[in-house]
Every structure is written in structure tokens, then in C-alpha cells.
Design an enzyme around this catalytic site. Structure first.
Site, mmCIF file in Angstrom:
data_model
loop_
_atom_site.group_PDB
_atom_site.id
_atom_site.type_symbol
_atom_site.label_atom_id
_atom_site.label_comp_id
_atom_site.label_asym_id
_atom_site.label_seq_id
_atom_site.Cartn_x
_atom_site.Cartn_y
_atom_site.Cartn_z
ATOM 1 N N SER A 8 -29.815 -14.291 20.148
ATOM 2 C CA SER A 8 -28.776 -13.308 19.949
ATOM 3 C C SER A 8 -29.276 -12.134 19.110
ATOM 4 O O SER A 8 -30.210 -11.453 19.510
ATOM 5 C CB SER A 8 -27.565 -13.988 19.332
ATOM 6 O OG SER A 8 -26.406 -13.237 19.541
ATOM 7 N N HIS A 66 -23.333 -19.230 24.899
ATOM 8 C CA HIS A 66 -24.163 -18.219 24.258
ATOM 9 C C HIS A 66 -25.572 -18.759 24.054
ATOM 10 O O HIS A 66 -25.771 -19.736 23.337
ATOM 11 C CB HIS A 66 -23.530 -17.841 22.922
ATOM 12 C CG HIS A 66 -24.209 -16.708 22.236
ATOM 13 N ND1 HIS A 66 -24.675 -15.594 22.899
ATOM 14 C CD2 HIS A 66 -24.499 -16.502 20.921
ATOM 15 C CE1 HIS A 66 -25.205 -14.760 22.046
ATOM 16 N NE2 HIS A 66 -25.121 -15.292 20.833
ATOM 17 N N ASP A 108 -22.424 -15.281 29.365
ATOM 18 C CA ASP A 108 -22.523 -15.309 27.901
ATOM 19 C C ASP A 108 -21.385 -14.491 27.295
ATOM 20 O O ASP A 108 -21.171 -13.342 27.677
ATOM 21 C CB ASP A 108 -23.875 -14.713 27.483
ATOM 22 C CG ASP A 108 -24.198 -14.942 26.018
ATOM 23 O OD1 ASP A 108 -23.329 -14.662 25.168
ATOM 24 O OD2 ASP A 108 -25.323 -15.379 25.722
#
Length: 527
Positions: A242, A496, A468
Site C-alpha cells: 500500500s 487489500h 482492492d
């Protein structure tokens, strides 16, 4: 198991999943140019001409003491782990030992004999403790073949966790902040959002002081290169999730010749500005909720009805009811109101393994008990025992430096609302008002949307998940296109990030890349 929450959006931290690059006061940075946010889906914005320039090939003499330092490893209370402290300059443009920042580092040595080197890991945020991630998840959850070959290493970036943490509010003040209605129905409620955002920003300035202008992603990436040298590695090997992908891509842009094996999983797009990032992310959560609703409505007793459309309507009604009358919880001092419930729902979108928890929480709420949704919200905010970690404070501090504000005031939010609502009927309003906080930040932003090319770097593996919630798949496509040596690996699925989340195809491709240096074919798809 906790849901992965590498991307956060407190109201002040508008770039909840996206942060773009920063120009620090060093000799390298983003070159000048214009930026807009009308790029084709999945492509870098062609009107963004700013480019992250590589750092000088030779380390400036003033920085040599930092690069030459030797880490003194010690036991740190966790079996098989060692800890150390690294010094980095507060300001790379003006290094002064009196102002040095102490960076906490931890490692677990390779478990096999055929060691490759160090593998840095970062779970995202910005603001997530990489040391906690390493000690609690990565060193146990990463495949044995990787743990055998690499020393697993993490550092808490400046301003985070154990590395001179950013501080902003008391725990009681943070409770009030998280309860503030981000779907205001009146001028007074909108004024309350502004007041809380200003209080948050002022608290950060008061409690954090001179560190606050120096927690940018560029500075963290430069710290990462100091750590590479201190570990004795010629090249950096790294897995970033991320926001950690933005940190890793920034490193590659600054130090392309020092790139080893970089995995950027749940990728962000540095060409996207803060407002578009917030809007796109609202769409990501809408997509994730629809996936949850599709699953829920096929199961007996789903609290949201028997169709995806009905599920959306039922959730909207639930939120409106909470706006009028919060639910009681088992914590006598706290109730569940609309913003906390919204956060709880969004928290469960990060990992589909939490869908059963969300079904249970919504069922309990239907019967008048908001406890489980409140716990999901607390999980998101890292609130435990009435106390908050510094996750949200560091998140705001980094994001507000890395990009200009998405909105300059409530009028900008009002103008953006139609687009946000169209993108996400469920979460658009909340995300639009969440984009306001950086407008009141006491330190001007130093970054802007830009491209990262990292010309000359070894192959960099970019991983994107098609549904996601926090980092839309198009961002992975865009980043892989920007990077001169980018290779895109696609996971057709929910949740995610993708690595170590159950796909043998994804894990095998990444393991082979890390241990053998062989990336998969560009464009490979897994499910």
C-alpha cells in the site's frame, strides 16, 4: 488475524491511500511541471510533467558519517529478534548532529544457510509501524523459502512508532475527532468538521515541533538508503504494501542503481492529486462493499437483504438512523454514531476474511447493539484500552506534506460532492469531507503529483488487486507503466494487497522473484 490497514484516512490525512511525492530540501526532488487529474484509467496522467530526479551518484561528504555508521544490535524482548538505533539527519539539506533523528530498526536473521541479504518490509499507512508488522506478521507469515534466504528487516520511519513519533491529540480529544460527523447536514455540522480539523492540526504543531516539516516520503526514502548502507547491502531488496509501495517507488526514483528486488503490492499512483485520490478511493470502497454485499445476500440471515441493490439501500438507511440516534454499546461511556459505524464498515473491506465479522456486527446493530461495529472502528484507528497509537497522527503529517490539499475549504468540498456521490453513493460524502483536513495544516506541502521512472533500475514487481478497496487496481497499472523496469502482476480478487493472502499463484511468482531475481512475465494474472 487483523485486517491489513496500510492506508488510512483520518480527515486530516486526505491521501488515505494515495500520497504523492515530496520535494525535500535535498539536492534531488521533483522537477517542475503542471499537473491535473484527468488521466485515462490505468494510465499515468499525461499532463503531469513533474518527474522525480535521482539523487547524486556520490554521497555528499556531510552525509558520510550517517552512511558509515555501524548498527549496534541488541536483544529487544522478542525471541529471535534484534533491535538497533540508526541516526539520520533531521534535514538532509542541512545535516546537524544536534538535530539527528533516531530511527528504530529490527531484524530477524535468515533461517537458512544460503543467505542473499536483507529484505526490508513496510506495511504502509503512512504511519503503520513496520517493526510491529515484522515482529507480529511478516517474520512468521512470509513463506519459509523467503525467511531462509533473507534477514527480515524493518524500520519505523521518522515520525512513526518507535522513531520520534508525531503526536497531536490526547486520547479523549482523539475520541471526539473520530466521532465528528463527516456527512454534515447543516452549516453548524460543517463548521464542526472544520473546527476539529483545525484542532488536530494545531495539536500536531504544538506537540511535535520541529520534526513536523521533516516527515515526508522523500526523507523516509533517503533514510532507507542510509539503512541499506548500514546493513552492508549494495542493493536494496524490499516488500512494500500500500503506502509502502509509494515509499519503495520513491526509493527507486531517487536511487535507481541501488534497486535490488522490489515488490510493490497494492500500488499507488504518484501522478494522482489528492482530490482525485480521495474520489478514486471512495470508488474502491464502493466496489469492495458491493463484493461484500454480493456474498452476504447469498447467505441465510444476511442483515442487508437479498440483493446488492437492497444491501446498499439498507446500509444507507442504517447510517441515517445512526445520524439521528446512536446505538448503545457494551462500553457504557461510548455509543456508536454514524461516522464510527462508517469507519467500522470500511475497516472490514480491507480483508474478505472480515466479512463474517461485519455480517455479525450489522446483525447485532440491527438488534440495538453497536459494540462489534465500534470494535471494527477501533481496530482501524488502532485504539486499544482507550489509548491510540500514533498511526493517525503520522498519517496526517506525511500526507499533508506529500501533496497539496484536496480542498481549501468547505466550498471546495461542496463543489466536489456531486462527483464523489456519483463514484460512491455509500462513502463518497464521507471521503469528500475527509479531504478537507490538510487545508489547515501548519506546514506547507512540499510535494505534488509527478511521475516516477527510475530509469536504469533492475526489474521492479508491481502487484495490483482488481477489487482492492484502498488502492484501486488502475493505480498499479499506472505505476507499472511509469517505471522504466516495471512488471505488473495482477490478482483477480478482493481485499487489500495480494502477497501471502491465499493465492498460490501470487505467492509463487513473488517468491521466485525474491529468491531467484526472476520476475514473472509482465501482465501475468492470478486468481
Amino acid at each position: 488475524m487483523s485486517p491489513k490497514r496500510p492506508e488510512r484516512r483520518p480527515r486530516v490525512a486526505v491521501a488515505f491511500a494515495v500520497v504523492a511525492l515530496v520535494i525535500s530540501g535535498c539536492s534531488s526532488g521533483v522537477t517542475s511541471g503542471s499537473s491535473t487529474s484527468d488521466a485515462p484509467s490505468g494510465s499515468p496522467n499525461p499532463k503531469v510533467t513533474s518527474l522525480l530526479s535521482p539523487a547524486p551518484g556520490q554521497t555528499p561528504g556531510a552525509l558520510r558519517p550517517y552512511y558509515d555508521q555501524k548498527l549496534e544490535w541488541r536483544e529487544c524482548g522478542v525471541p529471535d529478534f534484534e533491535c538497533a538505533t540508526m541516526k539520520v539527519p533531521l534535514d538532509y539539506a542541512k545535516p546537524n548532529p544536534a538535530d539527528d533523528v533516531k530511527i528504530a530498526v529490527s531484524r530477524k536473521k535468515a533461517e537458512g544457510t544460503d543467505r542473499i541479504g536483507s529484505l526490508l518490509v513496510n506495511p504502509g499507512g503512512p504511519g503503520g509501524s513496520a517493526i510491529d508488522y515484522l515482529q507480529q506478521a511478516a517474520a512468521l507469515g512470509y513463506p519459509q523459502v523467503v525467511r531462509d534466504r533473507f534477514d527480515m528487516v524493518a524500520f519505523d520511519p521518522r515520525g512513526v512508532g518507535r522513531s520520534k513519533p508525531v503526536e497531536c491529540l490526547s486520547d479523549q480529544e482523539m475520541d471526539e475527532f473520530t466521532r465528528t460527523d463527516t456527512t454534515p447536514d447543516s452549516k453548524s455540522e460543517a463548521n464542526r468538521v472544520v473546527a476539529e480539523d483545525k484542532k488536530f492540526a494545531q495539536g500536531c504543531e504544538k506537540r511535535t515541533g520541529k520534526l513536523l516539516p521533516h516527515v515526508s516520503t522523500v526523507e523516509a526514502a533517503r533514510d532507507m538508503d542510509v539503512l541499506r548502507a548500514a546493513l552492508g547491502d549494495d542493493k536494496l531488496s524490499y516488500v512494500g504494501l500500500s503506502y509502502g509501495t509509494f515509499l519503495g517507488a520513491t526509493y527507486a526514483g531517487l536511487f535507481p542503481s541501488r534497486v535490488g528486488r522490489l515488490v510493490l503490492d497494492g500500488a499507488m499512483d504518484p501522478t494522482v492529486d489528492a482530490r482525485e485520490a480521495a474520489r478514486a478511493q471512495a470508488g474502491g470502497f464502493e466496489t469492495a462493499f458491493n463484493s461484500f454485499a454480493k456474498d452476504c445476500t447469498k447467505r441465510p440471515g444476511c442483515p442487508l437483504g437479498d440483493s446488492v441493490q437492497q444491501a446498499g439501500t439498507e446500509l444507507d438507511t442504517f447510517f441515517k438512523q445512526l445520524d439521528a440516534k446512536p446505538l448503545k454499546t457494551q462500553d457504557d461511556a461510548r455509543t456508536l454514531n454514524e461516522p464510527l459505524a462508517t469507519t467500522g464498515v470500511m475497516s472490514a473491506m480491507y480483508d474478505e476474511s472480515f466479512w463474517p465479522v461485519l455480517r455479525q456486527a450489522l446483525t447485532a446493530a440491527e438488534h440495538g447493539d453497536g459494540t462489534d461495529l465500534l470494535r471494527l472502528s477501533d481496530l482501524y484507528y488502532e485504539r486499544e484500552g482507550g489509548k491510540y497509537s500514533n498511526l493517525m497522527y503520522a498519517n496526517a503529517a506525511v500526507n499533508c506534506l506529500d501533496l497539496p490539499p484536496a480542498a481549501r475549504g468547505p466550498a471546495d468540498v461542496d463543489k466536489a460532492l456531486p462527483s464523489f456521490k456519483k463514484t460512491s453513493p455509500r462513502f463518497g460524502v464521507t471521503m469528500a469531507w475527509s479531504a478537507l483536513g490538510c487545508a489547515y495544516w501548519p506546514v506547507p506541502s512540499t510535494g505534488k503529483p509527478h511521475r516516477i521512472e527510475a530509469k536504469g533500475a533492475a526489474p521492479i514487481l508491481v502487484v495490483g488487486t482488481t477489487r482492492d478497496p484502498a488502492t484501486p487496481y488502475t493505480w498499479a497499472q499506472s505505476l507499472a507503466t511509469q517505471l522504466d523496469s516495471g512488471v505488473l502482476l495482477t490478482y483477480e480478487g478482493d481485499g487489500h494487497t495480494a502477497y501471502t493472502r491465499g493465492s498460490k499463484c501470487v505467492d509463487s511468482a513473488i517468491n521466485t522473484y525474491l529468491t531467484e531475481g526472476k520476475p514473472p512475465a509482465d501482465g501475468k494474472h492470478c486468481s
